[in-house]
Design a protein around this motif. Sequence first.
Motif, mmCIF file in Angstrom:
data_model
loop_
_atom_site.group_PDB
_atom_site.id
_atom_site.type_symbol
_atom_site.label_atom_id
_atom_site.label_comp_id
_atom_site.label_asym_id
_atom_site.label_seq_id
_atom_site.Cartn_x
_atom_site.Cartn_y
_atom_site.Cartn_z
ATOM 1 N N SER A 32 37.481 105.262 -20.491
ATOM 2 C CA SER A 32 37.950 105.034 -19.119
ATOM 3 C C SER A 32 37.577 106.189 -18.205
ATOM 4 N N TYR A 33 37.516 107.418 -18.776
ATOM 5 C CA TYR A 33 37.194 108.577 -17.945
ATOM 6 C C TYR A 33 35.728 108.585 -17.533
ATOM 7 N N LEU A 34 34.837 108.241 -18.471
ATOM 8 C CA LEU A 34 33.409 108.309 -18.182
ATOM 9 C C LEU A 34 32.837 107.005 -17.643
ATOM 10 N N ARG A 35 33.421 105.895 -18.031
ATOM 11 C CA ARG A 35 32.800 104.624 -17.696
ATOM 12 C C ARG A 35 33.704 103.754 -16.832
ATOM 13 N N GLY A 36 34.937 103.509 -17.265
ATOM 14 C CA GLY A 36 35.784 102.577 -16.528
ATOM 15 C C GLY A 36 35.167 101.188 -16.584
ATOM 16 N N LYS A 37 35.962 100.152 -16.556
ATOM 17 C CA LYS A 37 35.398 98.806 -16.698
ATOM 18 C C LYS A 37 36.095 97.791 -15.798
ATOM 19 N N ASP A 38 36.551 98.198 -14.635
ATOM 20 C CA ASP A 38 37.322 97.261 -13.814
ATOM 21 C C ASP A 38 36.785 97.101 -12.393
ATOM 22 N N TYR A 255 27.210 101.470 -11.889
ATOM 23 C CA TYR A 255 27.261 100.050 -12.239
ATOM 24 C C TYR A 255 27.655 99.799 -13.693
ATOM 25 N N LEU A 256 27.710 100.852 -14.511
ATOM 26 C CA LEU A 256 28.272 100.679 -15.856
ATOM 27 C C LEU A 256 29.781 100.485 -15.820
ATOM 28 N N SER A 257 30.384 100.763 -14.659
ATOM 29 C CA SER A 257 31.839 100.587 -14.515
ATOM 30 C C SER A 257 32.204 99.160 -14.119
ATOM 31 N N GLY A 258 31.223 98.274 -14.047
ATOM 32 C CA GLY A 258 31.486 96.896 -13.631
ATOM 33 C C GLY A 258 32.272 96.097 -14.653
ATOM 34 N N GLN A 259 33.032 95.140 -14.165
ATOM 35 C CA GLN A 259 33.828 94.278 -15.048
ATOM 36 C C GLN A 259 32.939 93.489 -15.999
ATOM 37 N N THR A 260 31.810 93.016 -15.483
ATOM 38 C CA THR A 260 30.882 92.216 -16.282
ATOM 39 C C THR A 260 29.455 92.564 -15.887
ATOM 40 N N LEU A 261 28.496 92.082 -16.671
ATOM 41 C CA LEU A 261 27.088 92.263 -16.348
ATOM 42 C C LEU A 261 26.762 91.647 -14.992
ATOM 43 N N ARG A 265 25.190 93.475 -11.645
ATOM 44 C CA ARG A 265 23.963 93.007 -11.012
ATOM 45 C C ARG A 265 24.176 92.704 -9.531
ATOM 46 N N MET A 266 25.279 92.043 -9.209
ATOM 47 C CA MET A 266 25.557 91.697 -7.816
ATOM 48 C C MET A 266 25.760 92.944 -6.961
ATOM 49 N N GLY A 267 26.411 93.955 -7.523
ATOM 50 C CA GLY A 267 26.604 95.208 -6.797
ATOM 51 C C GLY A 267 25.291 95.892 -6.494
#
Length: 570
Positions: A32-38, A255-261, A265-267
């Motif tokens: 969560s510190y380096l990547r986050g996924k939300d 963009y690795l912090s995105g909820q999904t692929l 991509r959209m971002g």
Amino acid sequence: MSTLDWIVLFVTLLSIASYGVYKTRGKKNLDSYLRGKDANWWAIGLSIMATQASAITFLSTPGQAYEDGMRFIQFYFGLPLAMIIISVSFIPIYYKLKVYTAYEYLENRFDLKTRTLTALLFIIQRGLAAGITIYAPAIILSTLLGWNLTWTNIFIGCLVILYTVSGGTEAVAITQKQQMAVMMGGMVLAGIIVIQMLPISFQEALHVAGKMDKLNVVSFEFDLADRYNVWSGMTAAVFLFLSYFGTDQSQVQRYLSGQTLTQSRMGLIMNGFLKIPMQFVILFIGVMVFVFYQFIQPPVIFNQVQTEKLKQSEYAPQFEALEEKYSENFESGKLAYQEMLGAIDAANQDRVTLIREQIKGIKTEQNEIRDEVKALIVQNDPVAETRDTDYVFMRFVMDYLPKGIVGLLFAVIFSAAMSSSSSELNALGSTSTVDLYKRSIKKDASDEHYVISSKAFTAFWGVGAILFATYASLFENLIQAVNLLGSLFYGTILGIFIVGFFMKWVKGRAVFIAALLSQALILLIHFRNGTGILGFHWDIGFLWYNAVGCIAVMIFAGLIQPLVGEKKTN
């Protein structure tokens, strides 16, 4: 600045930093510190744009338009194409491997030494760029506000370190939403005010800008030495964008912090299609400031601190004489512009052409006077900085914009410095931890240990950036300085990834040697540019370094692979 301006400035900056710390408080694991996924797609898009839109964008770009027109926008013409390529080719691989950094992929594809070399190239390039990202606005703002340069560097750097170390990737993303709102809101408001303050109609302003070649948005002339034309924007710049957005950890981490692929991509696509309009607005503001100063007399030199020093020196009489000469020249130019507008209204094209040539002669005389003043400044202070393009916009802001708006525009510059610096420090901390410390120095520590080490590395690079900023010196133009730094290294880095993605027969040893040769070639081309070597002469715009470096890695790797065999080693 007025008391209201100071309040607007400090409340804006401290609120953003405090919000970032508050929203990301509490214990975090490494993921969560380096990547986050939300993060959703629009948050990713804003974060990507905020990372790229440094203070240099808002300081240097209007000044560049003032001096050189809008042709700089051609630099971004290849951006949408690059975003599509990255969305199709790069992002799916990163997501499939669940990497923290882009360089983890390289060990899986090649070997440890290739991963380490690429991470080090990134760290060198981005570490220096982080210093410029802080230094660039600091030297301008310290001059305009009368602050000590060192303390300005420390103020910007410490604010960024505070929330970046505290909250990691999530803190960077959260604060960049507010920073982008401040940046774009402030610039749009400034643009509206500039147009309202024009002493002529908007249509007449467009005529003036067009006749003086400031609306030169597109140039199809092919010239390798020219940084900004359609050909360099659609070719050389694409290589730069592929490397920056596809392999630079400061962007990959966004963009690795995105909820999904799909969200990631959209971002990225959002950035590709909004960046050009954003740059157009900023450049157009610079052009409108140019038009304004054709009818309202500008200072001879926009760096007021240097001219004030000159007034207090033994060269004051010469400076006053040059100022008077400049004023007379300006009045001649103003009358000529008014005559040209009259000829345009009368549809007298021959008269328009004649007056336009007269104005160009007057502008040449103005530049000669400015050069004489710059020579006096250097005589008075041999280490003085005489290039004043980066001061144009903020000098206009301080002299003519209403109270409160001035503070907001300074908040724009500081926010931009913080947004890009936080991404850079976050990426440097991640790469140092994951690709060097965790992989090669301390392999089996706890998750908590790596979170602490990542915070320590982030703080370390923050202090390093402040130190570099404190002892750095200005380049020809701030926005060009950052693009040059990237171009020196990005081509080699991109080449390594392209070989990894598409040249499946090439292994680690060959690409490692190819990368070293390519980097040496780029440095040779740069330091001998304009002179050549062994009878060969070349003059190449630095944007082409990206294409040359990338292609060189591919060619060298293809030639070397049969000589070193197929064995994969670590």
